[in-house]
Motif scaffolding. Structure first.
Motif, PDB file in Angstrom:
ATOM      1  N   MET A 148      46.141  28.884  99.738  1.00 35.17           N
ATOM      2  CA  MET A 148      46.179  30.031 100.630  1.00 35.17           C
ATOM      3  C   MET A 148      47.521  30.752 100.529  1.00 35.17           C
ATOM      4  SD  MET A 148      44.351  31.173 103.515  1.00 35.17           S
ATOM      5  CE  MET A 148      44.686  32.139 104.930  1.00 35.17           C
ATOM      6  N   ALA A 149      48.601  30.015 100.427  1.00 39.10           N
ATOM      7  CA  ALA A 149      49.924  30.644 100.318  1.00 39.10           C
ATOM      8  C   ALA A 149      50.024  31.478  99.049  1.00 39.10           C
ATOM      9  CB  ALA A 149      51.012  29.583 100.372  1.00 39.10           C
ATOM     10  N   ASP A 150      49.428  30.981  97.949  1.00 43.33           N
ATOM     11  CA  ASP A 150      49.438  31.742  96.704  1.00 43.33           C
ATOM     12  C   ASP A 150      48.672  33.054  96.857  1.00 43.33           C
ATOM     13  OD1 ASP A 150      50.973  29.898  95.408  1.00 43.33           O
ATOM     14  OD2 ASP A 150      49.276  28.853  94.509  1.00 43.33           O
ATOM     15  N   GLU A 151      47.526  32.995  97.563  1.00 48.20           N
ATOM     16  CA  GLU A 151      46.748  34.212  97.784  1.00 48.20           C
ATOM     17  C   GLU A 151      47.539  35.209  98.618  1.00 48.20           C
ATOM     18  OE1 GLU A 151      42.957  33.274  99.455  1.00 48.20           O
ATOM     19  OE2 GLU A 151      42.503  31.849  97.868  1.00 48.20           O
ATOM     20  N   MET A 152      48.261  34.726  99.626  1.00 49.69           N
ATOM     21  CA  MET A 152      49.078  35.599 100.467  1.00 49.69           C
ATOM     22  C   MET A 152      50.173  36.243  99.631  1.00 49.69           C
ATOM     23  SD  MET A 152      48.102  35.572 103.741  1.00 49.69           S
ATOM     24  CE  MET A 152      49.505  35.662 104.817  1.00 49.69           C
ATOM     25  N   ALA A 153      50.806  35.458  98.755  1.00 49.32           N
ATOM     26  CA  ALA A 153      51.866  35.999  97.900  1.00 49.32           C
ATOM     27  C   ALA A 153      51.282  37.031  96.955  1.00 49.32           C
ATOM     28  CB  ALA A 153      52.542  34.871  97.127  1.00 49.32           C
ATOM     29  N   ASP A 154      50.109  36.754  96.389  1.00 48.21           N
ATOM     30  CA  ASP A 154      49.463  37.719  95.498  1.00 48.21           C
ATOM     31  C   ASP A 154      49.150  39.019  96.237  1.00 48.21           C
ATOM     32  OD1 ASP A 154      49.577  35.889  93.455  1.00 48.21           O
ATOM     33  OD2 ASP A 154      47.477  35.276  93.621  1.00 48.21           O
ATOM     34  N   THR A 155      48.608  38.903  97.433  1.00 47.64           N
ATOM     35  CA  THR A 155      48.281  40.089  98.221  1.00 47.64           C
ATOM     36  C   THR A 155      49.544  40.866  98.552  1.00 47.64           C
ATOM     37  OG1 THR A 155      46.357  38.985  99.170  1.00 47.64           O
ATOM     38  CG2 THR A 155      47.202  40.904 100.355  1.00 47.64           C
ATOM     39  N   ARG A 156      50.579  40.168  98.969  1.00 49.49           N
ATOM     40  CA  ARG A 156      51.844  40.819  99.306  1.00 49.49           C
ATOM     41  C   ARG A 156      52.420  41.534  98.084  1.00 49.49           C
ATOM     42  NH1 ARG A 156      55.422  39.124 103.639  1.00 49.49           N
ATOM     43  NH2 ARG A 156      53.794  37.576 103.795  1.00 49.49           N
ATOM     44  N   ASP A 157      52.369  40.888  96.923  1.00 55.25           N
ATOM     45  CA  ASP A 157      52.882  41.492  95.690  1.00 55.25           C
ATOM     46  C   ASP A 157      52.109  42.765  95.347  1.00 55.25           C
ATOM     47  OD1 ASP A 157      54.706  39.426  95.470  1.00 55.25           O
ATOM     48  OD2 ASP A 157      53.520  38.316  93.991  1.00 55.25           O
ATOM     49  N   ILE A 158      50.787  42.705  95.508  1.00 56.11           N
ATOM     50  CA  ILE A 158      49.955  43.859  95.190  1.00 56.11           C
ATOM     51  C   ILE A 158      50.274  45.023  96.126  1.00 56.11           C
ATOM     52  CG2 ILE A 158      47.575  44.729  95.222  1.00 56.11           C
ATOM     53  CD1 ILE A 158      46.779  41.863  94.228  1.00 56.11           C
ATOM     54  N   GLU A 160      53.636  46.516  95.305  1.00 57.97           N
ATOM     55  CA  GLU A 160      53.552  47.336  94.096  1.00 57.97           C
ATOM     56  C   GLU A 160      52.880  48.677  94.384  1.00 57.97           C
ATOM     57  OE1 GLU A 160      53.889  48.657  90.156  1.00 57.97           O
ATOM     58  OE2 GLU A 160      54.994  47.152  91.310  1.00 57.97           O
ATOM     59  N   LEU A 161      51.819  48.661  95.167  1.00 55.67           N
ATOM     60  CA  LEU A 161      51.155  49.903  95.541  1.00 55.67           C
ATOM     61  C   LEU A 161      52.117  50.815  96.300  1.00 55.67           C
ATOM     62  CD1 LEU A 161      48.637  51.716  95.887  1.00 55.67           C
ATOM     63  CD2 LEU A 161      48.144  50.410  97.971  1.00 55.67           C
ATOM     64  N   LEU A 162      52.815  50.270  97.278  1.00 49.30           N
ATOM     65  CA  LEU A 162      53.753  51.072  98.063  1.00 49.30           C
ATOM     66  C   LEU A 162      54.915  51.585  97.208  1.00 49.30           C
ATOM     67  CD1 LEU A 162      53.807  49.019 101.383  1.00 49.30           C
ATOM     68  CD2 LEU A 162      52.557  51.136 100.889  1.00 49.30           C
ATOM     69  N   ARG A 163      55.349  50.791  96.248  1.00 48.96           N
ATOM     70  CA  ARG A 163      56.417  51.234  95.350  1.00 48.96           C
ATOM     71  C   ARG A 163      55.961  52.439  94.545  1.00 48.96           C
ATOM     72  NH1 ARG A 163      57.609  51.374  90.347  1.00 48.96           N
ATOM     73  NH2 ARG A 163      55.814  50.172  89.662  1.00 48.96           N
ATOM     74  N   ARG A 164      54.748  52.349  94.001  1.00 52.79           N
ATOM     75  CA  ARG A 164      54.221  53.455  93.204  1.00 52.79           C
ATOM     76  C   ARG A 164      54.058  54.719  94.045  1.00 52.79           C
ATOM     77  NH1 ARG A 164      49.743  50.742  89.108  1.00 52.79           N
ATOM     78  NH2 ARG A 164      51.085  49.057  88.391  1.00 52.79           N
ATOM     79  N   ILE A 165      53.574  54.563  95.258  1.00 54.94           N
ATOM     80  CA  ILE A 165      53.419  55.720  96.144  1.00 54.94           C
ATOM     81  C   ILE A 165      54.784  56.323  96.458  1.00 54.94           C
ATOM     82  CG2 ILE A 165      52.748  56.439  98.476  1.00 54.94           C
ATOM     83  CD1 ILE A 165      50.453  54.341  98.269  1.00 54.94           C
ATOM     84  N   ALA A 166      55.752  55.483  96.800  1.00 55.07           N
ATOM     85  CA  ALA A 166      57.093  55.964  97.157  1.00 55.07           C
ATOM     86  C   ALA A 166      57.763  56.684  95.992  1.00 55.07           C
ATOM     87  CB  ALA A 166      57.956  54.800  97.624  1.00 55.07           C
ATOM     88  N   GLU A 167      57.492  56.242  94.767  1.00 56.55           N
ATOM     89  CA  GLU A 167      58.093  56.865  93.587  1.00 56.55           C
ATOM     90  C   GLU A 167      57.311  58.087  93.121  1.00 56.55           C
ATOM     91  OE1 GLU A 167      58.481  53.803  90.640  1.00 56.55           O
ATOM     92  OE2 GLU A 167      60.092  52.792  91.745  1.00 56.55           O
ATOM     93  N   GLY A 168      56.220  58.392  93.812  1.00 53.89           N
ATOM     94  CA  GLY A 168      55.421  59.550  93.417  1.00 53.89           C
ATOM     95  C   GLY A 168      54.510  59.284  92.238  1.00 53.89           C
TER      96      GLY A 168
END
Length: 67
Positions: free
Chosen positions: A1-11, A14-22
């Protein structure tokens, strides 16, 4: 479960980074092209959520154009 949480958090990060960078194309590329929203509900519907079912035609909620 912790791995799934880390995967979700990473995703999400990454999505928010891409949005913030335009990087809109990069953000859009993280979404599935086609999604099957069908759920395995009984054909006659479900008593707790009567608005769902396989034979339900179109929207049943009143819609307004005032937004």
């Amino acid at each position: 479960m912790a791995d799934e949480m880390a995967d979700t958090r990473d995703i999400v990060q990454e999505l928010l980074r891409r949005i913030a960078e335009g990087d809109h194309d990069g953000a859009a590329g993280m979404f599935a092209e086609q999604i099957d929203w069908r759920l395995s509900w009984p054909a006659e519907g479900h008593p707790e959520v009567p608005w769902i079912g396989h034979d339900r035609p179109g929207p049943r909620w009143p819609t307004t154009s005032a937004c």
